[in-house]
Design an enzyme around this catalytic site. Structure first.
Site, PDB file in Angstrom:
ATOM      1  N   GLU A 320       0.809  -1.226   0.000  1.00  0.00           N
ATOM      2  CA  GLU A 320       0.000   0.000   0.000  1.00  0.00           C
ATOM      3  C   GLU A 320       0.841   1.275   0.000  1.00  0.00           C
ATOM      4  O   GLU A 320       0.586   2.199   0.764  1.00  0.00           O
ATOM      5  CB  GLU A 320      -0.949  -0.014   1.202  1.00  0.00           C
TER       6      GLU A 320
HETATM    7  N1  IFG Z   1      -4.474  -3.945   4.155  1.00  0.00           N
HETATM    8  C1  IFG Z   1      -3.265  -3.495   4.838  1.00  0.00           C
HETATM    9  C2  IFG Z   1      -3.184  -3.784   6.329  1.00  0.00           C
HETATM   10  C3  IFG Z   1      -4.526  -3.732   7.032  1.00  0.00           C
HETATM   11  C4  IFG Z   1      -5.509  -4.616   6.274  1.00  0.00           C
HETATM   12  C5  IFG Z   1      -6.810  -4.759   7.044  1.00  0.00           C
HETATM   13  C6  IFG Z   1      -2.128  -5.507   3.996  1.00  0.00           C
HETATM   14  C7  IFG Z   1      -0.865  -6.138   3.504  1.00  0.00           C
HETATM   15  C8  IFG Z   1      -5.726  -4.047   4.894  1.00  0.00           C
HETATM   16  N2  IFG Z   1      -2.110  -4.162   4.194  1.00  0.00           N
HETATM   17  O1  IFG Z   1      -3.107  -6.190   4.216  1.00  0.00           O
HETATM   18  O2  IFG Z   1      -2.318  -2.822   6.938  1.00  0.00           O
HETATM   19  O3  IFG Z   1      -5.010  -2.411   7.150  1.00  0.00           O
HETATM   20  O4  IFG Z   1      -7.590  -5.803   6.531  1.00  0.00           O
END
Ligand code: IFG
Length: 508
Positions: A320
């Site tokens: 992200e």
């Molecule tokens: N995506 C983010 C996490 C978390 C997650 C919650 C990943 C690798 C959504 N990154 O999953 O930091 O916020 O479900």
């Protein structure tokens, strides 16, 4: 009909399903007052596992269960050349295969390595009646079903992940989590140590990371303060290792770094401190790829974390990074990969990292819900191993149902059947069996506030992922799994583990 607590177990009533099960009902063995445990002569590891087994059995039976090398009806033996025809050696992973035989005169376990003895002990525990997990003496007969099990894992990496950045969990809570995980032969615990809302591992060279971003008011809604001192982390690593669990530390970068930038403004582009964040947004923070301070910081952190971590892996996150340009992301990853290698660790990263050319030693952890991922497939083709954590099947922070709490639902809601109904070798085109290191079930803590929340989101779905990671594909069967899972309700109640009473399971 014996009461459920002392219901005789079937030899195959084990999760994860063993590879080979040959029942012999005429050969049941009953543990009695005088039963003793015998361990491989001269092996301190086997002795320690014998004591671990005794400690599991003594409270509910009330028996002495002495451990020694000379005599005992329950034997834990090391056999360097067991006829296990196990493909136990996955690029240096410990051999977890074992053979377990129950006859009228006793129980014998053979394993090539201590990790196999430990796996067999988890199986043995599940073959005893549910009452064995009670914390005080129970009146009944402790029958073990007769026959033979030969077992070995499908994948060497079967992990769980606990996010202690969004909400901190103490050493005692993490130890309790580890104890609940090993029952299902989970052998890796990935600790998500840093994120926008908190920094949770003390770094000597950068003390404000925890002084400022590990303190009161940090975490989502400011409710998750705290951090692991170096001594805490070392204690956890040791506790995990005694249970054949490898700790995988994650320092998430270049994104998810607001907490670090609150503590050290020199890590921002303009050197101006950013405000602490206690909301649940993602994708707004980034280290600065063209500032040398960035790499001095990263090298100090990587060096200290690597020195505290006996396991082979160091997770650098990489997810992200919406606030990092593609070019800066590439620059950053290409400068950080050699730093992790310099301190003797293998890089693990969320699969976005695979958008950059990776050395084949780097491991991509796939986490999203799309049908394909070009970077992950390319990394696999180049020899990298892949850890499968598709969010729509393995993310334990997803709600069970639309209105269950806690949890999120961006990847959809996940009931037990959905946790079970997938195969990692079929998940992504270009990523097949030989590319897989294994599976992992991440638990993000934005909406978690207690160990009970952690347990409720984990059980009963984690056992599904554990079975997918351990058992042969040929044994994969939802009807069998849901029946076997039903017997764990009384066991988790005996252990004081909170769990979601999923309606699709015929709980006993
Ligand atoms: N995506 C983010 C996490 C978390 C997650 C919650 C990943 C690798 C959504 N990154 O999953 O930091 O916020 O479900």
């Amino acid at each position: 009909m014996s009461e459920p607590a002392f219901q005789r177990r079937g030899l195959g009533d084990v999760i994860p399903a063993p590879a080979e099960v040959r029942p012999d009902p005429a050969a049941d063995f009953t543990i009695g007052e005088g039963t003793a445990i015998r361990t491989a002569p001269g092996s301190t590891e086997a002795r320690r596992i014998g004591e671990y087994l005794a400690a599991l059995l003594r409270p509910a039976t009330g028996y002495a269960l002495p451990v020694g090398e000379d005599s005992g009806e329950i034997a834990l033996l090391l056999d360097p050349t067991p006829d296990l025809d196990a493909d136990g050696d996955f690029d240096g992973a410990p051999d977890e295969s074992y053979r377990l035989e129950v006859t009228a005169s006793g129980v014998t376990v053979w394993a090539a390595a201590a990790a196999g003895l430990f796996a067999a002990v988890q199986t043995l525990r599940q073959l005893l009646p549910a009452a064995i997990d009670a914390s005080g003496p129970q009146q009944g007969t402790w029958v073990l079903p007769g026959g033979e099990i030969v077992d070995r894992p499908r994948f060497p990496y079967r992990g769980a992940m606990l996010d202690i950045a969004r909400h901190f969990f103490t050493v005692a809570e993490i130890k309790a989590y580890i104890d609940s995980l090993v029952q299902f032969k989970i052998n890796h615990l990935h600790l998500h140590l840093t994120d926008d809302q908190g920094w949770r591992l003390e770094i000597d060279g950068w003390p404000k990371l925890t002084e400022v971003s590990g303190g009161e008011g940090t975490g989502v809604d400011g409710t998750g303060p705290g951090f692991l001192t170096r001594a805490d982390y070392t204690e956890l690593v040791g506790y995990a290792a005694e249970r054949f669990v490898t700790i995988v530390p994650e320092i998430d970068m270049p994104g998810h770094v607001n907490a670090a930038q609150v503590a050290y403004p020199e890590l921002t582009a303009d050197g101006v401190a950013v405000a602490p964040r206690t909301d649940m947004e993602v994708g707004y923070s980034s280290l600065v790829a063209d500032k040398e301070e960035t790499y001095a910081f990263v090298e100090d952190v990587v060096r200290e974390v690597a020195a505290l971590t006996p396991g082979p892996y160091l997770h650098i996150g990489g997810d992200e990074a919406q606030a990092t340009t593609a070019e800066d992301y590439r620059t950053f990853i290409q400068r950080v990969l050699p730093l992790v290698a310099k301190y003797g660790k293998r890089v693990v990263g969320w699969h976005e990292m695979a958008g950059v050319e990776l050395p084949e030693t780097a491991i991509a952890q796939y986490w999203r819900i799309e049908a394909t991922d070009e970077g992950t497939a390319r990394a696999a083709a180049n020899g990298s191993k892949v850890i499968m954590s598709p969010a729509d099947r393995t993310y334990l922070d997803m709600k069970y149902t639309p209105d269950s709490k806690p949890g999120l639902d961006w990847a959809g809601v996940i009931n037990v059947e959905r946790s079970y109904d997938w195969d990692p070798a079929d998940r992504l085109p270009g990523v097949s069996e030989q590319h897989l290191l294994g599976v992992e079930a991440p638990l993000w803590s934005e909406t978690l506030r207690s160990l009970a929340d952690v347990q409720t989101m984990t059980f009963p779905r984690l056992p599904a992922v554990a079975e997918i990671g351990w058992s042969p594909r040929a044994t994969h069967d939802w009807e069998s799994f849901r029946q076997r899972l039903a017997a764990f309700g009384p066991r988790w109640r005996n252990q004081g583990i909170a769990f979601h009473a999923s309606p699709e399971i015929p709980w006993t």
